[in-house]
Design a protein around this motif. Structure first.
Motif, PDB file in Angstrom:
ATOM      1  N   GLY A 118       4.895  10.688   2.944  1.00 40.73           N
ATOM      2  CA  GLY A 118       4.351  11.975   2.475  1.00 40.73           C
ATOM      3  C   GLY A 118       3.864  12.797   1.966  1.00 40.73           C
ATOM      4  O   GLY A 118       3.149  11.801   1.059  1.00 40.73           O
ATOM      5  N   ILE A 119       4.446  13.759   2.164  1.00 39.54           N
ATOM      6  CA  ILE A 119       3.047  14.691   0.748  1.00 39.54           C
ATOM      7  C   ILE A 119       4.388  14.964  -0.493  1.00 39.54           C
ATOM      8  O   ILE A 119       5.461  15.441  -0.297  1.00 39.54           O
ATOM      9  N   SER A 120       3.791  15.333  -1.630  1.00 43.63           N
ATOM     10  CA  SER A 120       4.728  16.171  -2.497  1.00 43.63           C
ATOM     11  C   SER A 120       3.511  16.859  -3.673  1.00 43.63           C
ATOM     12  O   SER A 120       2.149  16.985  -3.264  1.00 43.63           O
ATOM     13  N   VAL A 121       3.811  17.991  -4.354  1.00 40.88           N
ATOM     14  CA  VAL A 121       3.465  18.609  -5.128  1.00 40.88           C
ATOM     15  C   VAL A 121       3.374  18.994  -6.286  1.00 40.88           C
ATOM     16  O   VAL A 121       5.223  19.178  -6.984  1.00 40.88           O
TER      17      VAL A 121
ATOM     18  N   VAL B 190      -1.840  18.228  -4.875  1.00 45.86           N
ATOM     19  CA  VAL B 190      -0.816  17.581  -3.645  1.00 45.86           C
ATOM     20  C   VAL B 190      -0.940  16.510  -3.964  1.00 45.86           C
ATOM     21  O   VAL B 190      -2.575  15.937  -3.797  1.00 45.86           O
ATOM     22  N   SER B 191      -0.148  15.716  -3.747  1.00 48.53           N
ATOM     23  CA  SER B 191       0.086  14.029  -3.842  1.00 48.53           C
ATOM     24  C   SER B 191       0.013  13.229  -2.168  1.00 48.53           C
ATOM     25  O   SER B 191       1.251  13.828  -0.958  1.00 48.53           O
ATOM     26  N   LEU B 192      -0.950  12.541  -1.565  1.00 45.97           N
ATOM     27  CA  LEU B 192      -0.660  12.171   0.019  1.00 45.97           C
ATOM     28  C   LEU B 192      -0.048  10.943  -0.036  1.00 45.97           C
ATOM     29  O   LEU B 192      -1.072   9.873  -0.322  1.00 45.97           O
ATOM     30  N   ARG B 193       1.091  10.395   0.131  1.00 46.34           N
ATOM     31  CA  ARG B 193       1.239   9.265  -0.267  1.00 46.34           C
ATOM     32  C   ARG B 193       1.111   7.809   1.081  1.00 46.34           C
ATOM     33  O   ARG B 193       2.047   8.526   2.659  1.00 46.34           O
ATOM     34  N   MET B 194       0.964   7.025   0.801  1.00 44.67           N
ATOM     35  CA  MET B 194       0.482   6.688   2.664  1.00 44.67           C
ATOM     36  C   MET B 194       0.336   4.883   2.472  1.00 44.67           C
ATOM     37  O   MET B 194      -0.098   4.738   1.220  1.00 44.67           O
ATOM     38  N   PRO B 195       0.592   3.472   3.168  1.00 42.97           N
ATOM     39  CA  PRO B 195      -0.066   2.679   3.064  1.00 42.97           C
ATOM     40  C   PRO B 195      -1.196   2.660   2.260  1.00 42.97           C
ATOM     41  O   PRO B 195      -1.882   3.504   3.094  1.00 42.97           O
ATOM     42  N   ILE B 196      -1.329   1.739   2.123  1.00 47.24           N
ATOM     43  CA  ILE B 196      -3.476   0.992   2.263  1.00 47.24           C
ATOM     44  C   ILE B 196      -3.725   0.648   3.626  1.00 47.24           C
ATOM     45  O   ILE B 196      -4.985   1.268   3.932  1.00 47.24           O
ATOM     46  N   ASN B 197      -3.312  -0.186   4.241  1.00 48.71           N
ATOM     47  CA  ASN B 197      -3.802  -0.833   5.017  1.00 48.71           C
ATOM     48  C   ASN B 197      -3.000   0.569   6.164  1.00 48.71           C
ATOM     49  O   ASN B 197      -3.945  -0.254   7.918  1.00 48.71           O
ATOM     50  N   GLY B 198      -2.570   0.782   6.053  1.00 44.53           N
ATOM     51  CA  GLY B 198      -2.491   1.897   7.517  1.00 44.53           C
ATOM     52  C   GLY B 198      -0.932   1.297   8.005  1.00 44.53           C
ATOM     53  O   GLY B 198      -0.809   1.930   9.579  1.00 44.53           O
ATOM     54  N   ARG B 199      -0.199   0.267   7.786  1.00 39.58           N
ATOM     55  CA  ARG B 199       0.915   0.156   8.830  1.00 39.58           C
ATOM     56  C   ARG B 199       1.685  -0.337   8.401  1.00 39.58           C
ATOM     57  O   ARG B 199       2.793  -0.045   7.540  1.00 39.58           O
ATOM     58  N   LYS B 200       2.877   0.578   9.675  1.00 36.76           N
ATOM     59  CA  LYS B 200       3.950   1.360   9.026  1.00 36.76           C
ATOM     60  C   LYS B 200       5.038  -0.561   9.378  1.00 36.76           C
ATOM     61  O   LYS B 200       5.041  -1.640   9.213  1.00 36.76           O
ATOM     62  N   GLY B 201       6.059  -0.344   7.441  1.00 33.16           N
ATOM     63  CA  GLY B 201       6.830  -1.301   6.905  1.00 33.16           C
ATOM     64  C   GLY B 201       6.022  -2.291   6.196  1.00 33.16           C
ATOM     65  O   GLY B 201       6.749  -2.946   5.485  1.00 33.16           O
ATOM     66  N   GLU B 202       4.519  -2.044   5.792  1.00 39.86           N
ATOM     67  CA  GLU B 202       4.292  -3.384   4.988  1.00 39.86           C
ATOM     68  C   GLU B 202       4.183  -2.786   3.594  1.00 39.86           C
ATOM     69  O   GLU B 202       3.916  -1.559   3.941  1.00 39.86           O
ATOM     70  N   ARG B 203       4.394  -2.859   2.399  1.00 39.96           N
ATOM     71  CA  ARG B 203       4.249  -2.719   1.399  1.00 39.96           C
ATOM     72  C   ARG B 203       3.311  -2.712   0.636  1.00 39.96           C
ATOM     73  O   ARG B 203       3.854  -3.517  -0.238  1.00 39.96           O
ATOM     74  N   THR B 204       1.887  -2.259   0.782  1.00 45.57           N
ATOM     75  CA  THR B 204       1.187  -2.320  -0.527  1.00 45.57           C
ATOM     76  C   THR B 204       0.678  -1.006  -0.514  1.00 45.57           C
ATOM     77  O   THR B 204      -0.670  -1.374  -1.064  1.00 45.57           O
ATOM     78  N   ASP B 205       1.667  -0.046  -0.398  1.00 42.55           N
ATOM     79  CA  ASP B 205       1.036   0.821  -1.501  1.00 42.55           C
ATOM     80  C   ASP B 205       0.208   0.880  -2.799  1.00 42.55           C
ATOM     81  O   ASP B 205       0.421  -0.197  -3.810  1.00 42.55           O
ATOM     82  N   VAL B 206      -0.494   1.951  -3.225  1.00 45.46           N
ATOM     83  CA  VAL B 206      -0.613   1.913  -4.460  1.00 45.46           C
ATOM     84  C   VAL B 206       0.149   3.363  -5.363  1.00 45.46           C
ATOM     85  O   VAL B 206       0.117   4.008  -4.934  1.00 45.46           O
TER      86      VAL B 206
END
Length: 94
Positions: free
Chosen positions: A60-63, A73-89
């Motif tokens: 989600g978002i943080s400010v 404003v930071s938007l946090r989401m997974p790199i590959n765009g798949r729910k449940g996969e923990r490959t975020d930066v």
């Protein structure tokens, strides 16, 4: 993560804390969110809800903001765009 920054007037810390608190409330509990901030930040709330519904509650978002210095404003989401996969930066440039 995606960062959106400006060098405008920024926000007072209580407002930033309230926004971040609201972003942590699950989309299904909209009535638990503060009405004042919700009315002023409907676009951010909508984007945050969509990120959480698509990818999970940990995304989600943080400010971050400082008065007279700007807002990030930071938007946090997974790199590959798949729910449940923990490959975020995890970068914290704000």
């Amino acid at each position: 993560m995606i960062f959106i920054e400006d060098n405008g007037r920024g926000m007072e810390q209580p407002q930033v804390e309230e926004m971040n608190r609201m972003f942590r409330v699950p989309p299904s509990q909209v009535s638990d969110r503060g009405e004042d901030v919700l009315n002023e930040s409907i676009g951010l709330m909508n984007v945050n809800s969509r990120l959480q519904l698509k990818f999970g509650a940990e995304y989600g978002i943080s400010v971050a903001s400082k008065t007279n210095e700007g807002t990030c404003v930071s938007l946090r989401m997974p790199i590959n765009g798949r729910k449940g996969e923990r490959t975020d930066v995890f970068l914290n440039d704000c």
